[in-house]
Motif scaffolding. Structure first.
Motif, mmCIF file in Angstrom:
data_model
loop_
_atom_site.group_PDB
_atom_site.id
_atom_site.type_symbol
_atom_site.label_atom_id
_atom_site.label_comp_id
_atom_site.label_asym_id
_atom_site.label_seq_id
_atom_site.Cartn_x
_atom_site.Cartn_y
_atom_site.Cartn_z
ATOM 1 N N ARG A 64 0.969 -1.162 0.449
ATOM 2 C CA ARG A 64 0.084 0.037 -0.132
ATOM 3 C C ARG A 64 0.685 0.920 -0.053
ATOM 4 O O ARG A 64 2.192 1.423 0.251
ATOM 5 N N PRO A 65 0.261 2.621 -0.208
ATOM 6 C CA PRO A 65 1.121 3.593 -0.531
ATOM 7 C C PRO A 65 1.573 4.293 0.887
ATOM 8 O O PRO A 65 0.887 3.325 1.949
ATOM 9 N N ASP A 67 1.762 6.992 2.623
ATOM 10 C CA ASP A 67 0.623 7.399 3.463
ATOM 11 C C ASP A 67 -0.573 7.183 3.761
ATOM 12 O O ASP A 67 -1.179 7.564 4.773
#
Length: 138
Positions: A64-65, A67
């Motif tokens: 996942r990203p 952030d």
């Protein structure tokens, strides 16, 4: 009067009224869970001279990203009550003793703002401690 307001509005917008302070972040350590793509990231976050440097632990997944990682632990030195490390963070140890279990040991005199018991499918244990020191050699 309306004309003056229309002229002042862009000036106020550019001046930064109400904008959040800019923080710098230094990655201190990254630990990977052997049983998944989870990781724990330790950061030292400095938001300026009027605040203490915060030690932040984020829990995320490599798939996942960055952030989207969840902040699970936030603490500071409580105005110098505990010794600081190289990056200005408190003493902290972050390890995965077994898959899906994160262990966070941190300076016992630290001021803790957040301690989440779990995140992203992992359980988290906390230990307020101090680093082990070996006796000197005579």
């Amino acid at each position: 009067m309306i004309r003056r307001m229309l002229i002042l509005l862009p000036v106020l917008a550019v001046s930064g009224c109400g904008s959040a302070p800019v923080c710098s972040t230094e990655v201190v350590h990254k630990a990977y869970d052997r049983g998944s793509d989870r990781y724990a990231l330790v950061e030292a976050r400095d938001c300026g001279a009027t605040t203490d440097i915060a030690t932040v632990v984020k829990l995320g997944r490599s798939s996942r990203p960055a952030d989207t990682a969840t902040e699970v632990f936030i603490a500071d030195s409580d105005h110098g009550a505990t010794d600081l490390q190289r990056a200005g963070n408190i003493w902290i140890s972050v390890v995965w003793p077994r898959p899906g279990v994160l262990s966070i040991a941190y300076a016992s005199k630290a001021r803790v703002f957040r301690r989440k018991p779990d995140a992203d499918g992992a359980s988290i244990t906390y230990i307020a401690s101090d680093p082990l020191t070996l006796p000197g050699v005579p």
